[in-house]
Design a protein around this motif. Sequence first.
Motif, PDB file in Angstrom:
ATOM      1  N   ASP A   1     -18.139 -17.282  28.252  1.00  0.00           N
ATOM      2  CA  ASP A   1     -19.436 -16.669  28.012  1.00  0.00           C
ATOM      3  C   ASP A   1     -20.436 -17.680  27.456  1.00  0.00           C
ATOM      4  O   ASP A   1     -20.065 -18.611  26.749  1.00  0.00           O
ATOM      5  CB  ASP A   1     -19.299 -15.508  27.027  1.00  0.00           C
ATOM      6  CG  ASP A   1     -18.431 -14.389  27.583  1.00  0.00           C
ATOM      7  OD1 ASP A   1     -18.516 -14.140  28.793  1.00  0.00           O
ATOM      8  OD2 ASP A   1     -17.667 -13.788  26.806  1.00  0.00           O
TER       9      ASP A   1
ATOM     10  N   GLU B   1     -21.133 -22.462  30.240  1.00  0.00           N
ATOM     11  CA  GLU B   1     -21.243 -22.542  31.691  1.00  0.00           C
ATOM     12  C   GLU B   1     -21.691 -23.937  32.110  1.00  0.00           C
ATOM     13  O   GLU B   1     -21.176 -24.515  33.089  1.00  0.00           O
ATOM     14  CB  GLU B   1     -22.211 -21.489  32.212  1.00  0.00           C
ATOM     15  CG  GLU B   1     -22.386 -21.487  33.722  1.00  0.00           C
ATOM     16  CD  GLU B   1     -21.090 -21.236  34.468  1.00  0.00           C
ATOM     17  OE1 GLU B   1     -20.905 -21.816  35.561  1.00  0.00           O
ATOM     18  OE2 GLU B   1     -20.236 -20.471  33.949  1.00  0.00           O
TER      19      GLU B   1
ATOM     20  N   THR C   1      -8.327 -15.331  39.651  1.00  0.00           N
ATOM     21  CA  THR C   1      -9.131 -16.183  38.775  1.00  0.00           C
ATOM     22  C   THR C   1      -9.429 -15.498  37.449  1.00  0.00           C
ATOM     23  O   THR C   1     -10.228 -15.997  36.654  1.00  0.00           O
ATOM     24  CB  THR C   1     -10.467 -16.542  39.453  1.00  0.00           C
ATOM     25  OG1 THR C   1     -11.181 -15.321  39.754  1.00  0.00           O
ATOM     26  CG2 THR C   1     -10.233 -17.323  40.737  1.00  0.00           C
ATOM     27  N   ALA C   2      -8.784 -14.362  37.199  1.00  0.00           N
ATOM     28  CA  ALA C   2      -9.033 -13.595  35.980  1.00  0.00           C
ATOM     29  C   ALA C   2      -7.868 -12.643  35.747  1.00  0.00           C
ATOM     30  O   ALA C   2      -7.079 -12.384  36.654  1.00  0.00           O
ATOM     31  CB  ALA C   2     -10.333 -12.808  36.105  1.00  0.00           C
TER      32      ALA C   2
ATOM     33  N   THR D   1     -11.162  -7.155  33.452  1.00  0.00           N
ATOM     34  CA  THR D   1     -12.059  -8.179  32.910  1.00  0.00           C
ATOM     35  C   THR D   1     -13.163  -7.625  32.026  1.00  0.00           C
ATOM     36  O   THR D   1     -13.750  -8.382  31.237  1.00  0.00           O
ATOM     37  CB  THR D   1     -12.723  -8.963  34.044  1.00  0.00           C
ATOM     38  OG1 THR D   1     -13.545  -8.065  34.802  1.00  0.00           O
ATOM     39  CG2 THR D   1     -11.680  -9.592  34.960  1.00  0.00           C
TER      40      THR D   1
ATOM     41  N   ARG E   1     -16.141  -7.057  32.684  1.00  0.00           N
ATOM     42  CA  ARG E   1     -17.364  -7.791  33.025  1.00  0.00           C
ATOM     43  C   ARG E   1     -17.434  -9.209  32.453  1.00  0.00           C
ATOM     44  O   ARG E   1     -18.459  -9.870  32.586  1.00  0.00           O
ATOM     45  CB  ARG E   1     -18.610  -7.001  32.593  1.00  0.00           C
ATOM     46  CG  ARG E   1     -18.719  -5.637  33.253  1.00  0.00           C
ATOM     47  CD  ARG E   1     -19.978  -4.909  32.820  1.00  0.00           C
ATOM     48  NE  ARG E   1     -20.064  -3.587  33.437  1.00  0.00           N
ATOM     49  CZ  ARG E   1     -21.051  -2.722  33.232  1.00  0.00           C
ATOM     50  NH1 ARG E   1     -22.050  -3.051  32.415  1.00  0.00           N
ATOM     51  NH2 ARG E   1     -21.044  -1.547  33.810  1.00  0.00           N
ATOM     52  N   HIS E   2     -16.370  -9.661  31.827  1.00  0.00           N
ATOM     53  CA  HIS E   2     -16.344 -11.051  31.374  1.00  0.00           C
ATOM     54  C   HIS E   2     -16.000 -11.971  32.550  1.00  0.00           C
ATOM     55  O   HIS E   2     -15.332 -11.559  33.502  1.00  0.00           O
ATOM     56  CB  HIS E   2     -15.284 -11.250  30.284  1.00  0.00           C
ATOM     57  CG  HIS E   2     -15.622 -10.625  28.968  1.00  0.00           C
ATOM     58  ND1 HIS E   2     -16.471 -11.217  28.055  1.00  0.00           N
ATOM     59  CD2 HIS E   2     -15.218  -9.463  28.404  1.00  0.00           C
ATOM     60  CE1 HIS E   2     -16.575 -10.453  26.989  1.00  0.00           C
ATOM     61  NE2 HIS E   2     -15.828  -9.383  27.171  1.00  0.00           N
ATOM     62  N   LYS E   3     -16.429 -13.206  32.454  1.00  0.00           N
ATOM     63  CA  LYS E   3     -16.016 -14.243  33.390  1.00  0.00           C
ATOM     64  C   LYS E   3     -14.928 -15.063  32.712  1.00  0.00           C
ATOM     65  O   LYS E   3     -15.123 -15.546  31.597  1.00  0.00           O
ATOM     66  CB  LYS E   3     -17.201 -15.141  33.767  1.00  0.00           C
ATOM     67  CG  LYS E   3     -16.852 -16.215  34.782  1.00  0.00           C
ATOM     68  CD  LYS E   3     -18.091 -17.012  35.161  1.00  0.00           C
ATOM     69  CE  LYS E   3     -17.775 -18.059  36.211  1.00  0.00           C
ATOM     70  NZ  LYS E   3     -18.989 -18.833  36.591  1.00  0.00           N
TER      71      LYS E   3
END
Length: 232
Positions: free
Chosen positions: A133, A138, A160-161, A165, A167-169
Motif C-alpha cells: 500500500d 509502489e 499473486t495474492a 485480498t 482490495r489490498h494489493k
Amino acid sequence: MVNRVLGPRQEAEISPALRAYVDRAVIKALRDPVGRRDFALHADGGRVLPELTKVAKGGGWTQSSSGSSPEYAITDDSRIGHCWSIPGSAAQLGIQLSQMIFPTHVSIDHIPLEIAADIGQAPRTVVLWGALDGSVNESRRRHAFASSKVPVPALLYGRTAPKTTSRHKFILLGSFEYDIRGTYAVQTYPLDWCVVDSDLYFGVVVLEILDNWGGNATCLYRARVHGEPALT
C-alpha cells in the motif's frame, strides 16, 4: 552417555564469569528462543484483521464460526491447546502489525512433537504475503524490480495474492515448510531476499496456511513477524 552431577571440586573450577554467562544464556533461551522482536504480537499492538482472516470451507473461503479465536495465534501463551484451531487444513490470518516494518523473517510456533496429541494438526506449507500500500511503496517496487538483478518474487501456484485480498494489493514475501521433526518447535525462516533488499515496508500481512501434516483440523499456536521499524 550417563549424565553426572558435578561435585564441589568440579563446580569450583567453573569461573564466576562463565557461570554467569551460562545462566544468562539459559534464561534468555527459556524466555524467548527466537531473540527477535515480534511485530505481530497482540501485547505489542498487533491486531487480527477479520476481513483478511478466513478458512477454507466447501470449496470457498469464509470466516470461521467454529474453533478457537484467531487472536490466539498472535499471543505469547503457548500452553497446550492454546492455539487458533482451524476446522480443516487451509486458512489465512490477516494481521495489522504494530507498526510499519521492513520485514526480514517469520516464525511459526507449535508444541513439540513429543507432547502433541496429534502432530498432524501442525501447519505444513505456509506463505507470508505483504499488503503493498502507498505511493512510496509502489514507486520503490517499480524501481527495485525493474532491474534484472532483483527478480520479481515468484508466483505461488499461479497466484499473486492470498485467496481473500479485501482490495489490498499483495506481494509474496516468502514460502516455507514447518518441519514437525525439526530440532526446535519454534522455527524461524528468512523471507525472500529480493523483497528484503527492495526496501519495501509493510503494515499489513497475511499468513496463509496451505496444508497441514495430515490432521482433520489445524492448530496455529503462534505466528511471529520480524524485521526493522520503518521510519516513514
